[in-house]
Design a protein around this motif. Structure first.
Motif, PDB file in Angstrom:
ATOM      1  N   LYS A  48       0.864  -1.176   0.000  1.00  0.00           N
ATOM      2  CA  LYS A  48       0.000   0.000   0.000  1.00  0.00           C
ATOM      3  C   LYS A  48       0.901   1.225   0.000  1.00  0.00           C
ATOM      4  N   ILE A  49       0.703   2.075  -0.994  1.00  0.00           N
ATOM      5  CA  ILE A  49       1.557   3.241  -1.212  1.00  0.00           C
ATOM      6  C   ILE A  49       0.722   4.498  -1.032  1.00  0.00           C
ATOM      7  N   VAL A  50       1.257   5.470  -0.359  1.00  0.00           N
ATOM      8  CA  VAL A  50       0.574   6.755  -0.212  1.00  0.00           C
ATOM      9  C   VAL A  50       1.532   7.865  -0.610  1.00  0.00           C
ATOM     10  N   TYR A  51       1.060   8.717  -1.519  1.00  0.00           N
ATOM     11  CA  TYR A  51       1.808   9.916  -1.909  1.00  0.00           C
ATOM     12  C   TYR A  51       1.068  11.128  -1.364  1.00  0.00           C
ATOM     13  N   THR A  52       1.758  11.957  -0.605  1.00  0.00           N
ATOM     14  CA  THR A  52       1.154  13.178  -0.081  1.00  0.00           C
ATOM     15  C   THR A  52       2.016  14.378  -0.439  1.00  0.00           C
ATOM     16  N   ALA A  53       1.360  15.519  -0.547  1.00  0.00           N
ATOM     17  CA  ALA A  53       2.039  16.789  -0.780  1.00  0.00           C
ATOM     18  C   ALA A  53       1.325  17.862   0.030  1.00  0.00           C
ATOM     19  N   GLN A  54       1.912  19.026   0.066  1.00  0.00           N
ATOM     20  CA  GLN A  54       1.292  20.131   0.800  1.00  0.00           C
ATOM     21  C   GLN A  54      -0.037  20.516   0.156  1.00  0.00           C
ATOM     22  N   ARG A  55      -0.090  20.469  -1.190  1.00  0.00           N
ATOM     23  CA  ARG A  55      -1.274  20.931  -1.923  1.00  0.00           C
ATOM     24  C   ARG A  55      -1.848  19.811  -2.778  1.00  0.00           C
ATOM     25  N   TRP A  56      -3.162  19.847  -2.976  1.00  0.00           N
ATOM     26  CA  TRP A  56      -3.814  18.869  -3.839  1.00  0.00           C
ATOM     27  C   TRP A  56      -3.339  19.014  -5.282  1.00  0.00           C
ATOM     28  N   SER A  57      -3.050  20.230  -5.739  1.00  0.00           N
ATOM     29  CA  SER A  57      -2.597  20.419  -7.121  1.00  0.00           C
ATOM     30  C   SER A  57      -1.333  19.620  -7.392  1.00  0.00           C
ATOM     31  N   THR A  58      -0.429  19.556  -6.417  1.00  0.00           N
ATOM     32  CA  THR A  58       0.790  18.773  -6.584  1.00  0.00           C
ATOM     33  C   THR A  58       0.480  17.289  -6.604  1.00  0.00           C
ATOM     34  N   ALA A  59      -0.332  16.824  -5.647  1.00  0.00           N
ATOM     35  CA  ALA A  59      -0.696  15.411  -5.604  1.00  0.00           C
ATOM     36  C   ALA A  59      -1.462  14.999  -6.851  1.00  0.00           C
ATOM     37  N   LYS A  60      -2.351  15.859  -7.326  1.00  0.00           N
ATOM     38  CA  LYS A  60      -3.139  15.560  -8.535  1.00  0.00           C
ATOM     39  C   LYS A  60      -2.226  15.470  -9.751  1.00  0.00           C
ATOM     40  N   ASP A  61      -1.214  16.315  -9.819  1.00  0.00           N
ATOM     41  CA  ASP A  61      -0.284  16.269 -10.949  1.00  0.00           C
ATOM     42  C   ASP A  61       0.462  14.935 -10.988  1.00  0.00           C
ATOM     43  N   VAL A  62       0.921  14.461  -9.839  1.00  0.00           N
ATOM     44  CA  VAL A  62       1.613  13.178  -9.792  1.00  0.00           C
ATOM     45  C   VAL A  62       0.657  12.046 -10.153  1.00  0.00           C
ATOM     46  N   PHE A  63      -0.560  12.077  -9.602  1.00  0.00           N
ATOM     47  CA  PHE A  63      -1.582  11.079  -9.949  1.00  0.00           C
ATOM     48  C   PHE A  63      -1.805  11.062 -11.462  1.00  0.00           C
ATOM     49  N   ASP A  64      -1.983  12.226 -12.062  1.00  0.00           N
ATOM     50  CA  ASP A  64      -2.242  12.308 -13.504  1.00  0.00           C
ATOM     51  C   ASP A  64      -1.076  11.758 -14.317  1.00  0.00           C
TER      52      ASP A  64
ATOM     53  N   ALA B 140      -2.988  12.302  -2.110  1.00  0.00           N
ATOM     54  CA  ALA B 140      -3.814  13.277  -1.386  1.00  0.00           C
ATOM     55  C   ALA B 140      -2.934  14.374  -0.802  1.00  0.00           C
ATOM     56  N   PRO B 141      -3.521  15.541  -0.543  1.00  0.00           N
ATOM     57  CA  PRO B 141      -2.793  16.545   0.239  1.00  0.00           C
ATOM     58  C   PRO B 141      -2.771  16.124   1.699  1.00  0.00           C
ATOM     59  N   ARG B 142      -1.795  16.618   2.426  1.00  0.00           N
ATOM     60  CA  ARG B 142      -1.697  16.259   3.840  1.00  0.00           C
ATOM     61  C   ARG B 142      -2.764  17.007   4.641  1.00  0.00           C
ATOM     62  N   SER B 143      -3.559  16.236   5.380  1.00  0.00           N
ATOM     63  CA  SER B 143      -4.603  16.812   6.227  1.00  0.00           C
ATOM     64  C   SER B 143      -4.812  15.880   7.406  1.00  0.00           C
ATOM     65  N   GLN B 144      -5.366  16.417   8.482  1.00  0.00           N
ATOM     66  CA  GLN B 144      -5.635  15.597   9.658  1.00  0.00           C
ATOM     67  C   GLN B 144      -6.593  14.466   9.321  1.00  0.00           C
ATOM     68  N   GLU B 145      -7.628  14.772   8.528  1.00  0.00           N
ATOM     69  CA  GLU B 145      -8.623  13.762   8.188  1.00  0.00           C
ATOM     70  C   GLU B 145      -7.994  12.621   7.400  1.00  0.00           C
ATOM     71  N   PHE B 146      -7.188  12.961   6.386  1.00  0.00           N
ATOM     72  CA  PHE B 146      -6.574  11.916   5.579  1.00  0.00           C
ATOM     73  C   PHE B 146      -5.540  11.137   6.390  1.00  0.00           C
ATOM     74  N   GLY B 147      -4.729  11.847   7.172  1.00  0.00           N
ATOM     75  CA  GLY B 147      -3.684  11.182   7.940  1.00  0.00           C
ATOM     76  C   GLY B 147      -4.242  10.149   8.908  1.00  0.00           C
ATOM     77  N   ARG B 148      -5.337  10.480   9.566  1.00  0.00           N
ATOM     78  CA  ARG B 148      -5.922   9.558  10.538  1.00  0.00           C
ATOM     79  C   ARG B 148      -6.698   8.431   9.878  1.00  0.00           C
TER      80      ARG B 148
END
Length: 351
Positions: free
Chosen positions: A132-148, A198-206
């Motif tokens: 299971k791999i998770v990629y996170t960044a400060q912003r969703w735009s960065t994470a979305k770019d890597v996903f794309d 995903a961007p880093r957030s408390q909701e996603f992290g937990r």
């Protein structure tokens, strides 16, 4: 091209100190070695497999996945494996990885290629279930770019696309790619490897559980609580790895850079189980000289050039802007001091 001391493969042609699957980069003028590196001995052949995997996709399907020499060397360090233990299991040589590199050099290609490799080539490494791999960044735009970018490669390579459990999807700032790793006798999926973005957030992290590979991109901005939630989700993994990627920080601009600063210091102390690289120019060089930029930027001539960097420098008119230029294009970060342990409320004598 600046001379390098990169590891040489037995299959390397005489004109290059690297394998054929890295190949020639005639426009590349940047120094291919980091200014500072700490890596520990291990079997780095998986890094060769990963780089060759990218090269074959680039040659056969027109994907942009061929490594430059410095990217190949970095991937070798990340995918380095220890010798098999008494049970025949192999774990990563480096439990943690930290790569500090100047801006726009191609860190994202390393991430994209590693995620594809984890999903499609070695979905089970030193463990009993798929990764299971998770990629996170400060912003969703960065994470979305890597996903794309990962999805774009998959869509161009038919044998990868056929392994998808379902089409990649994004919803509420969260991307998911799921790949079938094992099917039953009726060809129904029974095991899958998963990558989440995903961007880093408390909701996603937990909400993350049973995490094996964690990418913390834009690591100059990490909330300690979210970092603890994400790395805590790796505690059940049989072979976890955390990968920090960032440009060097500027403390005035990046007040949440303490985690990156800690990794920077651990790297320079050559801490055990840590693979650390800093791409930058020596501090005695001048920010005004093209030689400095070529020394600091390993992809100079491909991703960046003299005209572009000079334009950035001309606009750096104050102290803060010059500090940001130094970090982004010379590799000279401004780090906060080490954190101090809080004094105990109970005197040492009483303990």
């Amino acid at each position: 091209m600046t001379a390098t001391t990169l590891p040489r493969s037995e299959s390397a042609p005489a004109e290059h100190p690297w394998p054929e699957f890295v190949g020639a980069w005639p426009r590349l003028r940047g120094r291919q070695e980091p200014e500072f590196e700490s890596r520990h001995p291990g079997d780095e052949s998986e890094g060769d497999r990963c780089a060759e995997f990218g090269y074959n996709m680039a040659r056969s399907h027109g994907t942009k996945t061929r490594c430059m020499p410095w990217q190949w060397s970095t991937i070798r360090g990340i995918l380095s494996l220890q010798p098999p233990n008494e049970y025949g299991e192999r774990v990563w040589t480096h439990r943690d990885v930290c790569i500090e590199a100047t801006r726009q050099q191609g860190k994202t290609l390393i991430v994209v290629l590693l995620i594809l490799f984890y999903l499609f080539v070695v979905p089970v490494v030193g463990r009993s279930r798929p990764l299971k791999i998770v990629y996170t960044a400060q912003r969703w735009s960065t994470a979305k770019d890597v996903f794309d970018r990962v999805v774009k490669v998959i869509n161009r390579v038919p044998h990868l696309k056929r392994k998808l459990a379902r089409p990649p999807s994004t919803r509420a700032n969260h991307g998911v790619i799921e790949v079938v790793t094992r099917r039953d006798r009726n060809s129904k999926p029974i095991e899958t490897a998963v990558a989440e973005f995903a961007p880093r957030s408390q909701e996603f992290g937990r909400g993350v559980t049973e995490l094996d590979i964690l990418f913390l991109d834009e690591a100059y901005d990490i909330d300690p609580g979210i970092e603890n939630d994400l790395t805590g989700a790796q505690s059940a993994s049989e072979n976890p790895q955390t990968i920090y990627l960032s440009t060097p920080p500027v403390f005035l601009k990046h007040p949440k850079c303490q985690s990156l600063a800690d990794m920077h210091r651990l790297g320079h102390a050559r801490a055990a189980d840590l693979f650390y690289q800093l791409f930058g120019a020596p501090r005695h060089m001048s920010r005004d000289e093209p030689e400095t930029w070529m020394t600091a930027q390993p992809s100079f001539g491909i991703a960046t050039d003299e005209r572009e960097i000079r334009s950035k420098l001309q606009k750096a008119k104050n102290v803060v802007k010059r500090a940001i230029f130094d970090a982004d294009y010379c590799g000279w970060g401004d780090y906060p001091p080490p954190e101090r342990e809080e004094d105990s409320e109970i005197p040492a004598e009483q303990w």
